[in-house]
Design a protein around this motif. Sequence first.
Motif, PDB file in Angstrom:
ATOM      1  N   GLU A  61       0.869  -1.179   0.000  1.00 15.51           N
ATOM      2  CA  GLU A  61       0.000   0.000   0.000  1.00 15.51           C
ATOM      3  C   GLU A  61       0.904   1.227   0.000  1.00 15.51           C
ATOM      4  OE1 GLU A  61      -2.527   0.173   3.460  1.00 15.51           O
ATOM      5  OE2 GLU A  61      -4.265  -0.352   2.260  1.00 15.51           O
ATOM      6  N   PRO A  62       0.402   2.365  -0.487  1.00 19.19           N
ATOM      7  CA  PRO A  62       1.246   3.559  -0.487  1.00 19.19           C
ATOM      8  C   PRO A  62       1.669   3.967   0.923  1.00 19.19           C
ATOM      9  CG  PRO A  62      -0.736   3.898  -1.799  1.00 19.19           C
ATOM     10  CD  PRO A  62      -0.927   2.612  -1.076  1.00 19.19           C
ATOM     11  N   SER A  63       2.819   4.595   1.013  1.00 17.35           N
ATOM     12  CA  SER A  63       3.312   5.103   2.301  1.00 17.35           C
ATOM     13  C   SER A  63       4.418   6.104   2.032  1.00 17.35           C
ATOM     14  CB  SER A  63       3.872   3.949   3.137  1.00 17.35           C
ATOM     15  OG  SER A  63       4.551   4.447   4.275  1.00 17.35           O
ATOM     16  N   THR A  64       4.421   7.173   2.788  1.00 22.76           N
ATOM     17  CA  THR A  64       5.566   8.093   2.786  1.00 22.76           C
ATOM     18  C   THR A  64       6.309   7.981   4.111  1.00 22.76           C
ATOM     19  OG1 THR A  64       4.468   9.625   1.274  1.00 22.76           O
ATOM     20  CG2 THR A  64       6.248  10.535   2.630  1.00 22.76           C
ATOM     21  N   ARG A  65       5.616   8.317   5.212  1.00 21.11           N
ATOM     22  CA  ARG A  65       6.262   8.383   6.527  1.00 21.11           C
ATOM     23  C   ARG A  65       6.784   7.028   7.009  1.00 21.11           C
ATOM     24  NH1 ARG A  65       2.922  12.432   5.780  1.00 21.11           N
ATOM     25  NH2 ARG A  65       1.807  10.780   4.706  1.00 21.11           N
ATOM     26  N   THR A  66       5.921   6.017   6.981  1.00 22.99           N
ATOM     27  CA  THR A  66       6.303   4.729   7.569  1.00 22.99           C
ATOM     28  C   THR A  66       7.443   4.098   6.778  1.00 22.99           C
ATOM     29  OG1 THR A  66       3.974   4.509   8.131  1.00 22.99           O
ATOM     30  CG2 THR A  66       5.344   2.565   8.435  1.00 22.99           C
ATOM     31  N   ARG A  67       7.309   4.134   5.476  1.00 25.09           N
ATOM     32  CA  ARG A  67       8.316   3.484   4.631  1.00 25.09           C
ATOM     33  C   ARG A  67       9.680   4.166   4.757  1.00 25.09           C
ATOM     34  NH1 ARG A  67       7.486   1.286  -1.434  1.00 25.09           N
ATOM     35  NH2 ARG A  67       9.653   1.036  -1.946  1.00 25.09           N
ATOM     36  N   VAL A 114       6.155  -5.235   6.857  1.00 23.42           N
ATOM     37  CA  VAL A 114       5.099  -5.398   5.863  1.00 23.42           C
ATOM     38  C   VAL A 114       3.933  -4.448   6.086  1.00 23.42           C
ATOM     39  CG1 VAL A 114       4.028  -7.313   7.155  1.00 23.42           C
ATOM     40  CG2 VAL A 114       3.564  -7.083   4.719  1.00 23.42           C
ATOM     41  N   ARG A 115       3.558  -3.764   5.009  1.00 31.35           N
ATOM     42  CA  ARG A 115       2.295  -3.011   4.980  1.00 31.35           C
ATOM     43  C   ARG A 115       1.413  -3.669   3.934  1.00 31.35           C
ATOM     44  NH1 ARG A 115       1.091   3.364   4.814  1.00 31.35           N
ATOM     45  NH2 ARG A 115       1.611   2.994   7.002  1.00 31.35           N
ATOM     46  N   HIS A 116       0.141  -3.872   4.303  1.00 28.52           N
ATOM     47  CA  HIS A 116      -0.765  -4.537   3.378  1.00 28.52           C
ATOM     48  C   HIS A 116      -2.192  -4.029   3.593  1.00 28.52           C
ATOM     49  CE1 HIS A 116      -2.520  -7.699   0.907  1.00 28.52           C
ATOM     50  NE2 HIS A 116      -1.287  -7.969   0.492  1.00 28.52           N
ATOM     51  N   GLU A 142      -4.409  -2.846  12.530  1.00 32.19           N
ATOM     52  CA  GLU A 142      -3.447  -2.236  13.472  1.00 32.19           C
ATOM     53  C   GLU A 142      -2.326  -1.510  12.725  1.00 32.19           C
ATOM     54  OE1 GLU A 142      -2.152  -2.650  17.099  1.00 32.19           O
ATOM     55  OE2 GLU A 142      -3.219  -4.453  17.754  1.00 32.19           O
ATOM     56  N   HIS A 143      -1.761  -0.532  13.387  1.00 34.81           N
ATOM     57  CA  HIS A 143      -0.564   0.176  12.917  1.00 34.81           C
ATOM     58  C   HIS A 143       0.288   0.415  14.174  1.00 34.81           C
ATOM     59  CE1 HIS A 143       2.108   2.580  10.659  1.00 34.81           C
ATOM     60  NE2 HIS A 143       1.277   3.463  10.122  1.00 34.81           N
ATOM     61  N   PRO A 144       0.910  -0.661  14.667  1.00 34.34           N
ATOM     62  CA  PRO A 144       1.511  -0.563  16.007  1.00 34.34           C
ATOM     63  C   PRO A 144       2.627   0.465  16.140  1.00 34.34           C
ATOM     64  CG  PRO A 144       2.070  -2.657  14.937  1.00 34.34           C
ATOM     65  CD  PRO A 144       1.010  -2.025  14.107  1.00 34.34           C
ATOM     66  N   PRO A 272      -1.627  11.609  12.342  1.00 39.12           N
ATOM     67  CA  PRO A 272      -0.620  10.655  11.865  1.00 39.12           C
ATOM     68  C   PRO A 272      -0.125  10.954  10.450  1.00 39.12           C
ATOM     69  CG  PRO A 272      -2.817   9.684  11.748  1.00 39.12           C
ATOM     70  CD  PRO A 272      -2.962  11.006  12.450  1.00 39.12           C
ATOM     71  N   GLY A 273      -0.889  11.787   9.690  1.00 40.38           N
ATOM     72  CA  GLY A 273      -0.566  12.007   8.293  1.00 40.38           C
ATOM     73  C   GLY A 273      -0.964  10.787   7.450  1.00 40.38           C
ATOM     74  N   PRO A 274      -1.179  10.949   6.162  1.00 38.55           N
ATOM     75  CA  PRO A 274      -1.177  12.230   5.463  1.00 38.55           C
ATOM     76  C   PRO A 274      -2.401  13.067   5.829  1.00 38.55           C
ATOM     77  CG  PRO A 274      -1.814  10.447   3.968  1.00 38.55           C
ATOM     78  CD  PRO A 274      -1.429   9.802   5.247  1.00 38.55           C
ATOM     79  N   VAL A 275      -2.210  14.390   5.821  1.00 43.77           N
ATOM     80  CA  VAL A 275      -3.258  15.335   6.230  1.00 43.77           C
ATOM     81  C   VAL A 275      -4.094  15.742   5.027  1.00 43.77           C
ATOM     82  CG1 VAL A 275      -3.592  17.703   7.033  1.00 43.77           C
ATOM     83  CG2 VAL A 275      -1.894  16.239   8.148  1.00 43.77           C
TER      84      VAL A 275
HETATM   85  N1   CP Z   1       1.076   7.698   9.207  1.00 42.06           N
HETATM   86  C1   CP Z   1       1.344   6.881   8.171  1.00 42.06           C
HETATM   87  O1   CP Z   1       1.257   5.641   8.259  1.00 42.06           O
HETATM   88  O2   CP Z   1       1.737   7.552   7.043  1.00 42.06           O
HETATM   89  P1   CP Z   1       2.146   6.833   5.676  1.00 42.06           P
HETATM   90  O3   CP Z   1       0.925   6.171   5.118  1.00 42.06           O
HETATM   91  O4   CP Z   1       2.681   7.926   4.799  1.00 42.06           O
HETATM   92  O5   CP Z   1       3.188   5.798   6.002  1.00 42.06           O
END
Ligand code: CP
Length: 319
Positions: A61-67, A114-116, A142-144, A272-275
């Motif tokens: 899945e898309p991610s900026t911060r977590t990845r 892993v993000r899914h 969850e997003h621990p 948590p973003g994205p805003v």
């Molecule tokens: N907060 C958060 O999980 O942001 P991302 O989706 O950009 O990783």
Amino acid sequence: MGTTLSHPVLRHKHLLGIADLSREDIATILDAADGMREISRRRIKKVPTLRGLTVVNYFAEPSTRTRISFELAEKRLSADSVNISVAGSSASKGETLLDTMRNIQAMKPDVIVVRHGSSGVPHLLARHVEASIINAGDGTHEHPTQALLDAYTIRDVKGKLEGLKVLICGDIAHSRVARSNALLLTKVGAKVTFFGPRTMLPPQVEKAFDVRVATGRLADAVGWADVIMMLRIQRERQGASLYPSDREYAEVFGLTAKVLARAKKDAIVMHPGPVNRGVEISPEVADSERSLILDQVENGVAVRMAVLYLLCGAPAMEG
Ligand code: CP
């Protein structure tokens, strides 16, 4: 200059969810993150702690911060890391997730992040691969590490978690962030209220979580809180639209300067973003001194370094 960090080793192979962590586990991770943030604030942000270990970051899945923060955490601890996404993998040619993971496992990684989009995928992988699995967000479940970094940020500013009143606002039903935060914050003795439109509250929510529920206008709910945590509307997880328009949502449920004026003077604002600027939070509030949004992002690297360090055996760290 040398720093030695020594913490009790986390007695878990995986980090699948806050549900599996004890209050002591949470304190161990947050305490370890203090030293990790100190490393991240140095000019040379690298220690040899995880040298020789391999981490695969699998993001479906898309991610900026977590990845990015996982990747930076791995690099700052000197692990070798590899990033793959569905678009660039053979999953796009029809390979099943388990086949993909068995092939990745054959290359002997120590950790798979892993993000899914499907809830439960990290738990499934934990049963089928040898590597430690870290859940970087699974569906609406969850997003621990987000909850851990949020707790770290709150504790950093307020000096404690126990007894604090945390208002979590918005699309609760589709939010893994709300779920992990509610589990963590209630475990450590904070009081949590979920606030949002009725269409975005899960059924039986008060039975599922040890929380209060508030509805109505946000302006009437904020006065209770020490911490106001705003959530993005998860359009990608909603079937039909659950509210008439962004403008109407913002009018009733959005955090604006006028609404924030009704809160305690020392109440802090998180997201948590994205805003979605102008929807759940106004630009003026998101960019204000009361907002900890970018502190959360900074602390995300430190908390993910702490999780990697503790899951990998917490060797004494010299930096
Ligand atoms: N907060 C958060 O999980 O942001 P991302 O989706 O950009 O990783």
